[in-house]
Design a protein around this motif. Sequence first.
Motif, PDB file in Angstrom:
ATOM      1  N   HIS A  37       1.062  -1.282   0.010  1.00  0.00           N
ATOM      2  CA  HIS A  37       0.015  -0.077   0.072  1.00  0.00           C
ATOM      3  C   HIS A  37       0.920   1.127  -0.048  1.00  0.00           C
ATOM      4  N   TYR A  38       1.826   1.412   0.867  1.00  0.00           N
ATOM      5  CA  TYR A  38       2.749   2.329   1.151  1.00  0.00           C
ATOM      6  C   TYR A  38       3.635   2.607  -0.140  1.00  0.00           C
ATOM      7  N   GLN A  92       2.717   1.770  -3.342  1.00  0.00           N
ATOM      8  CA  GLN A  92       1.990   2.127  -4.162  1.00  0.00           C
ATOM      9  C   GLN A  92       1.631   3.835  -4.211  1.00  0.00           C
ATOM     10  N   ASN A  93       1.422   4.153  -2.838  1.00  0.00           N
ATOM     11  CA  ASN A  93       1.212   5.539  -2.647  1.00  0.00           C
ATOM     12  C   ASN A  93       2.494   6.576  -2.548  1.00  0.00           C
TER      13      ASN A  93
END
Length: 881
Positions: A788-789, A791-792
């Motif tokens: 998640h991180y 990708q962000n």
Amino acid sequence: MRDNPSDFNEEAVAANPPITSPRLHWLDLLSKYRQPIGLGVTLLLFAIALIACRHMLIEMDLDALHDSLLSVPLPSLGGAVLATVVGFVILLGYELSASRYANVQLPAKTLVLGGFTAFAIGNAVGLSMLSGGSVRYRLYSRHGLGAIEVARMTLFASLSLGSALPPLAALAMLADLSDASLALHLPVDVLAAIAIAVLLLGTLAAVMLYRRRLPEQTIPHNLLVRIGRRTLRLPSTRLTLMQLVITALDVAAAATVLYLLLPQSPPFAAFLLVYLLALAAGVLSHVPGGVGVFEAILLAAFANELGAAPLAAALLLYRLIYVVLPLLVACLVLLFNEAQRLLPTRQAMRVASGLAAPILALLVFLSGVVLLFSGSTPEIDTRLEYVGFMIPHRLIDASHFVASLVGVLCLLLAQGLRRRLSAAWMLTLGLLVAGAVLSMLKGFDWEEASMLVITACLLAVFRRSFYRPSRLLELPFSGLYLMASVCVVGASIWLLLFAYQDVPYSHQLWWQFTLDADAPRALRSALGSAVLLVIVSLTWLLRTARPVIKLPDAAELAKAAEIVKASAQPDGGLALTGDKAILLHPSGNAFLMYSHRGRSLVALYDPIGPTQQRAELIWQFRDLCDVHHARPVFYQVRAENLPFYMDIGLTAIKLGEEARVDLLRFDIDAKGKEMKDLRYTWNRGGRDGLSLEIHEPGQAPLEELKIISDAWLTGKNVREKGFSLGRFSPEYLQYFRVAIIRFEGKPVAFANLLETSRKDLASLDLMRAHPEAPKLTMEFMMVGLILHYKQNGYGRFSLGMVPLSGLQPRRGAPLTQRLGSMVFRRGEQLYNFQGLRRFKDKFQPDWEPRYMAVPAGLDPLVALADTAALIAGGLTGLVKR
């Protein structure tokens, strides 16, 4: 919001005080007030030494001293300087032996620089464990040496002289008993008996220690000795004998400096014996440099034989050549070395941290000493006459008076410079320039003015070292600086009484303002200096009550949340638990969180905010600790900030290592066993019904998550912790996004996410799973968050610290590291240290060391115990988990 556990425990103790015996009560009082008692004893010994010197010099006047100084032959002065150089070369042998004893290897250039500067400053300032030890720590830590190794070197170098003095004195007595008897005014038989007894006791002690040595000697140049349940680490026999020879040569060289300056040549053996006794008395008195005590013993022994004036002149020259000259050279060498270190990174460094501030503080203090002593002695008549033609007499008198006041202010401002206050820098710079002008006006003292101008120029060069914007009035009371200032002012008054002992005192002296009125000018200056010191001291002591340590209110928590959001330090979110006090930077863009336990104020992590403000907050916290008479402790700090902790007198011990995943390098599709296992976890978890969802702040279903948290606490048989760990509460969790793992649509695990707007780093705090959750739930959560991180656009993701990881188990390592390494390897019943390390290694993180910064000389176990009690919620928490 819960109460601070340390406050609750103190209230409980106050309500039910333990029954103690009178003896324990007195011991507690002595322990509590040991610093003021020690300072008082030092002041008393210094005063007694001045009185004794005054009594022995009562028949000598300033003219006789002046003539004796001029009568010292130039070859004798040259020989004394040469003997000083030889002596300091021999002193480097201490440093070489100390490095062998501590089993460290340093470049020869670094060892020479550290040895010379540490001994030069330690000889002049005294308190060699603090002054010389601080210099060594600054220089040697740049080459990877830890605080324990530097402490061993400093302790070895400091104790070598003290341990060798008794046998050397005994040998000196036996070498010439008749002359020793004349010098000490004791019978020959008594001296012989004392000398033989000292040598026999020393030999017996050495034999007993050698017989108790352990059969396995695994540390080179060391002798491990068992005494009761303790194992002492002593220097080996060869190293001890070599150090005894080095000490003998060192003492002989130092004694030769003074011996060459004497008008007559007493027997060297007898002189060396008295010199050894005077040296020992000066060290034991703890008076800086042994000033007064050393001179009193030598005057008592040789004043009648050699004459008071020639002996006093020799002692004065000895202090200048053997103590002051090396001190000034060492200060300039250290400042040059500091300038070389800072120049290549001048653009990159926003905060200068190093030896410049303490060295310049010392030079400013010496400038104050020079101004006060100059104000207590007569001006040179010829220069005064020339100045009197051009300058009004009243201006000369005023310059003399104000210069002495500037001297007092320099003594007091040295503490502000040591604490890196920009206001102290600005005021001191102005005072030094003013002092130089006043020195020229009062009698064309160009030598004095030159010293002040050079010091001012050095202050200007190292402007960036004084980065704290705090006000001078906020300086905490310092008994050490006050005592040093009192000693200097007292010595200047003693010098005044000595210089003008032939001038009959009368009330009219205070009102004489003629050009040749040296005594009245000195009297007015001494009175003004003493009054100014008393006023500043009383203002210092009678300030408003110290600030109260309290838990933060809602406004302070909101401000802390805003600062964390703007920083690159997501761990600062732990401040929002509300169980720690918050120390805000005056600018409002940085803070530090801390708690009180026993006599410790324990700060969690490095200060949160920009680099400049972090450095200032560390000093601000040190000031707060000094006001509350508490020891400063910093828990889980990073290596990049260690120089700032060294600035405030702390040393570092390693706690463990933190795992940080580089998200730019992390690729779950890469080859390798670790990534294959993580791919399996992610894919298998998804197939089995696990899913990750992230809720915005205040949107998580806390009722469902509370069921998970309660079940986790019950299953682990633990209770909520504190300080460095968050707790499950709506007030705390409302600030964070929350990641939830669902299994077939039902929440089974969660974690609150620590994030900032800068996206440099993300982390998490609470991470709890239901006991009935699938086995791969937590690993699935970690993989999902990392992806998640990544990708962000985040840079790194912290998996947290593994306690005791990376500590050295070798025999020569510090005790705390060896104990920590043993617990890490064999303490699986207490905590799954190795399992936690293996789990985090799956994600191929970078391991960064984390430290605890504690005061030099403090047993690290005390700081660790206080911190553990804070985390556990009190002493009962350590027992009840």
